[in-house]
Motif scaffolding. Sequence first.
Motif, PDB file in Angstrom:
ATOM      1  N   VAL A 366      24.791  30.452  24.284  1.00 38.50           N
ATOM      2  CA  VAL A 366      23.574  29.723  23.904  1.00 38.50           C
ATOM      3  C   VAL A 366      23.665  28.348  24.563  1.00 38.50           C
ATOM      4  CG1 VAL A 366      22.202  28.759  22.026  1.00 38.50           C
ATOM      5  CG2 VAL A 366      23.408  30.940  21.710  1.00 38.50           C
ATOM      6  N   LYS A 367      22.845  28.140  25.579  1.00 38.11           N
ATOM      7  CA  LYS A 367      22.923  26.909  26.362  1.00 38.11           C
ATOM      8  C   LYS A 367      21.794  25.966  25.950  1.00 38.11           C
ATOM      9  CE  LYS A 367      23.463  25.290  31.123  1.00 38.11           C
ATOM     10  NZ  LYS A 367      23.443  25.694  32.558  1.00 38.11           N
ATOM     11  N   ASN A 368      22.184  24.782  25.506  1.00 39.29           N
ATOM     12  CA  ASN A 368      21.198  23.767  25.110  1.00 39.29           C
ATOM     13  C   ASN A 368      21.731  22.398  25.541  1.00 39.29           C
ATOM     14  OD1 ASN A 368      19.149  22.290  23.998  1.00 39.29           O
ATOM     15  ND2 ASN A 368      19.711  22.665  21.867  1.00 39.29           N
ATOM     16  N   LEU A 369      21.510  22.105  26.823  1.00 41.39           N
ATOM     17  CA  LEU A 369      22.020  20.868  27.416  1.00 41.39           C
ATOM     18  C   LEU A 369      20.903  19.986  27.967  1.00 41.39           C
ATOM     19  CD1 LEU A 369      25.051  22.387  29.370  1.00 41.39           C
ATOM     20  CD2 LEU A 369      25.127  21.126  27.208  1.00 41.39           C
ATOM     21  N   ASP A 416      30.071  32.002  15.351  1.00 41.97           N
ATOM     22  CA  ASP A 416      28.882  31.409  15.977  1.00 41.97           C
ATOM     23  C   ASP A 416      29.043  29.893  15.981  1.00 41.97           C
ATOM     24  OD1 ASP A 416      26.436  30.633  16.896  1.00 41.97           O
ATOM     25  OD2 ASP A 416      25.268  31.468  15.246  1.00 41.97           O
ATOM     26  N   THR A 417      29.330  29.345  17.147  1.00 43.86           N
ATOM     27  CA  THR A 417      29.488  27.888  17.264  1.00 43.86           C
ATOM     28  C   THR A 417      28.166  27.198  17.578  1.00 43.86           C
ATOM     29  OG1 THR A 417      30.024  28.057  19.624  1.00 43.86           O
ATOM     30  CG2 THR A 417      31.866  28.149  18.064  1.00 43.86           C
ATOM     31  N   SER A 418      27.132  27.994  17.828  1.00 40.86           N
ATOM     32  CA  SER A 418      25.833  27.426  18.212  1.00 40.86           C
ATOM     33  C   SER A 418      24.876  27.299  17.028  1.00 40.86           C
ATOM     34  CB  SER A 418      25.176  28.301  19.277  1.00 40.86           C
ATOM     35  OG  SER A 418      24.820  29.574  18.741  1.00 40.86           O
ATOM     36  N   GLY A 419      25.085  28.114  16.001  1.00 44.75           N
ATOM     37  CA  GLY A 419      24.151  28.144  14.888  1.00 44.75           C
ATOM     38  C   GLY A 419      22.892  28.922  15.181  1.00 44.75           C
ATOM     39  N   PHE A 420      22.886  29.675  16.288  1.00 43.56           N
ATOM     40  CA  PHE A 420      21.672  30.403  16.671  1.00 43.56           C
ATOM     41  C   PHE A 420      21.337  31.505  15.673  1.00 43.56           C
ATOM     42  CE2 PHE A 420      19.606  34.011  18.754  1.00 43.56           C
ATOM     43  CZ  PHE A 420      18.464  33.395  19.242  1.00 43.56           C
ATOM     44  N   LEU A 421      22.367  32.255  15.215  1.00 40.70           N
ATOM     45  CA  LEU A 421      22.107  33.382  14.314  1.00 40.70           C
ATOM     46  C   LEU A 421      21.410  32.913  13.031  1.00 40.70           C
ATOM     47  CD1 LEU A 421      25.483  35.344  14.688  1.00 40.70           C
ATOM     48  CD2 LEU A 421      23.245  35.955  15.650  1.00 40.70           C
ATOM     49  N   ALA A 422      21.911  31.814  12.456  1.00 41.91           N
ATOM     50  CA  ALA A 422      21.307  31.298  11.220  1.00 41.91           C
ATOM     51  C   ALA A 422      19.904  30.763  11.482  1.00 41.91           C
ATOM     52  CB  ALA A 422      22.187  30.205  10.640  1.00 41.91           C
ATOM     53  N   ALA A 423      19.726  30.061  12.611  1.00 44.10           N
ATOM     54  CA  ALA A 423      18.410  29.500  12.938  1.00 44.10           C
ATOM     55  C   ALA A 423      17.393  30.607  13.182  1.00 44.10           C
ATOM     56  CB  ALA A 423      18.505  28.593  14.161  1.00 44.10           C
ATOM     57  N   ALA A 424      17.816  31.691  13.813  1.00 45.49           N
ATOM     58  CA  ALA A 424      16.904  32.794  14.103  1.00 45.49           C
ATOM     59  C   ALA A 424      16.692  33.696  12.894  1.00 45.49           C
ATOM     60  CB  ALA A 424      17.435  33.613  15.274  1.00 45.49           C
ATOM     61  N   GLY A 425      17.523  33.553  11.857  1.00 41.22           N
ATOM     62  CA  GLY A 425      17.388  34.399  10.669  1.00 41.22           C
ATOM     63  C   GLY A 425      17.978  35.773  10.875  1.00 41.22           C
ATOM     64  N   ILE A 426      19.139  35.840  11.519  1.00 43.80           N
ATOM     65  CA  ILE A 426      19.829  37.102  11.774  1.00 43.80           C
ATOM     66  C   ILE A 426      21.110  37.144  10.943  1.00 43.80           C
ATOM     67  CG2 ILE A 426      21.004  38.486  13.525  1.00 43.80           C
ATOM     68  CD1 ILE A 426      19.116  37.290  15.597  1.00 43.80           C
ATOM     69  N   ASN A 427      21.306  38.222  10.163  1.00 38.95           N
ATOM     70  CA  ASN A 427      22.483  38.397   9.324  1.00 38.95           C
ATOM     71  C   ASN A 427      22.619  37.239   8.329  1.00 38.95           C
ATOM     72  OD1 ASN A 427      24.825  39.716   8.400  1.00 38.95           O
ATOM     73  ND2 ASN A 427      26.144  38.490   9.740  1.00 38.95           N
ATOM     74  N   THR A 428      21.533  36.842   7.721  1.00 41.36           N
ATOM     75  CA  THR A 428      21.548  35.695   6.804  1.00 41.36           C
ATOM     76  C   THR A 428      21.491  36.147   5.351  1.00 41.36           C
ATOM     77  OG1 THR A 428      19.130  35.505   6.934  1.00 41.36           O
ATOM     78  CG2 THR A 428      20.439  34.191   8.488  1.00 41.36           C
ATOM     79  N   PHE A 429      21.892  35.248   4.464  1.00 42.34           N
ATOM     80  CA  PHE A 429      21.788  35.508   3.029  1.00 42.34           C
ATOM     81  C   PHE A 429      20.381  35.155   2.544  1.00 42.34           C
ATOM     82  CE2 PHE A 429      22.133  34.572  -1.462  1.00 42.34           C
ATOM     83  CZ  PHE A 429      22.955  35.574  -1.941  1.00 42.34           C
ATOM     84  N   PHE A 430      19.928  33.966   2.916  1.00 34.63           N
ATOM     85  CA  PHE A 430      18.582  33.523   2.545  1.00 34.63           C
ATOM     86  C   PHE A 430      17.636  33.669   3.731  1.00 34.63           C
ATOM     87  CE2 PHE A 430      21.014  30.796  -0.516  1.00 34.63           C
ATOM     88  CZ  PHE A 430      20.461  31.307  -1.677  1.00 34.63           C
ATOM     89  N   VAL A 431      16.354  33.788   3.409  1.00 34.29           N
ATOM     90  CA  VAL A 431      15.302  33.711   4.416  1.00 34.29           C
ATOM     91  C   VAL A 431      14.353  32.588   3.993  1.00 34.29           C
ATOM     92  CG1 VAL A 431      15.442  36.142   5.043  1.00 34.29           C
ATOM     93  CG2 VAL A 431      13.855  35.430   3.239  1.00 34.29           C
ATOM     94  N   GLY A 432      13.544  32.103   4.937  1.00 37.77           N
ATOM     95  CA  GLY A 432      12.606  31.029   4.649  1.00 37.77           C
ATOM     96  C   GLY A 432      13.037  29.732   5.300  1.00 37.77           C
TER      97      GLY A 432
END
Length: 562
Positions: A366-369, A416-432
């Motif tokens: 995940v590249k964000n530079l 996940d060192t990027s936080g992409f999975l949580a930001a995209a809502g993948i494999n999460t506990f909460f949604v919203g």
Amino acid sequence: MGLLGTIQQSKGALDAAQIGLQVVGNNVANANTPGYIRQELQQASAVAVREGNLIKGHGVRPTGIVQVVDEALFERMIDAKTALSGAETLEKAYSQLEELSTDLDNTGLSQQFSLFNNAVQELSTQPGDASLREFVILQGQTLADNIRGARSKASDRQQAWDGELKDVANDINRLTTRIAKLNLEIATIEGGGLIQSDATGLRDQRYRDLEELAQYVDLNIQEQESGAVSVFVAGDYLVNDGISRDVASVYSEKRGALEIRIIETDSPLDVTGGQLAATMQARDGVFGEYITGIDRMASALIRSVNEVHSQGQGREGYQQVLSSSKGNANVPLPDAGLPWTPKNGTFDMNVVDESGDVISTHRIKVKNLGQVTDSTISSIVADIDAIEGISATVTSGGQIEILSDSPASSFTFGEDTSGFLAAAGINTFFVGRSAVDINVNESLKNDSDFLAISSGGIGEDTEVLSRMLDLVDRPVDDLEGRSVRGIYESTIATMAQKISLQGSEADGLRDFYATLQGQHLAITGVNIDEESIKLIAYQRAFQASSRVISTATEMLDILMTL
């Protein structure tokens, strides 16, 4: 001036005494009339006449019947009325907010945080217990429901305050229209200021209307020579002589809510005090700040829990995953519309067999530079799709869909060192994204085996559960070092402090207004004892003038018989 002049002079005194008796009688008759301002007969010596070396007075002449009122004190009183009305409105708003929040008696959201944390604690001791996994999900759902409920109730109250602006606008229009009409009637009966008497009854009603209007807005009142008053609010006039300006509650794009505007100029009514200003403060400040605090707390809870959960594995892998977040797939990640922006980093995806053993591990960049070559959702999905045994696409709605190509294999997610999975809502506990839509991921509610427990593989450890322990009480960098629970408890503590301060302020203003009102009534109110003394004085004056006329008549009769 002879005897006839003396009789004429005394006749004027009789008239003055008679008028004085009428004024006293009117005051006594209205002793219990609310808002009545007592009247007073004003008298002056008639113009003297020179006869030889003597300058003789011509008696007394009534100059007017005026109300006894201290205008400066009245202005102070209505200013206090404005401040009191605003304070009581805010006191009411804080009282409503106090009713919504049960945390002041330790049974609200803070308690729900503890119950959720305790459920995770119990599961960490027996990670294989299916009932405990269900209990963690249930407590998470209860927490989410309570957060949504708290925000919904506060939002309903906020909308109710927004609706009160319409009633305030109607009351302002009712009063300004009546004051303008009274201006015309007063100016007419008083001869445009040429007559020195006050229009009894009409001015009483106008004073009452001005005091009532002061409940809603802070006023600047200026009386004209004609007897009419002009009423200004922050430099804009609402009443000028017989003209009044109507106001209306209009939706403001800038505020995102209703505001009061002057219809004629389409400009906002810039108020700083009274019920109108307090109503907007209750809506935007009291409930608005509370809602903002709830949303911030919920967003922090979603992010902190999901960033841990999204890197873990449950008791089985996924055959299909649909992200809960939606975004613009073809723009850089900061512009993609995700709940927060992923950092520059990587995340792992594992292809596993039916027993949970790892077939292959793949690291997705995940590249964000801030460069042209930075990642987009589409580019990340393309990298996932390139993994053998996995298909990935972006749906028409902007969600990421990941599928296993074989029923015999599935996939899991790792570090996940990027936080992409949580930001995209993948494999999460909460949604919203906030307290508006926070909920537990539907896949967990359908199958508790997807609850992430391990970070080293399916059934390998309980690292994820350990990291979720006390997560709500752990300092978060994005929250200036405060915890999720700390954000909420800070909101509650601030609210409790403001409730106390607002109550003290309202009590102080009630006492101050009562003091000024007492002083005003001491001047304008009817004192029966004082009026009785005036009654005796006018009676004695009438008797004395009558005696003068009688004596002068007798002397005139003597002269006529000579």
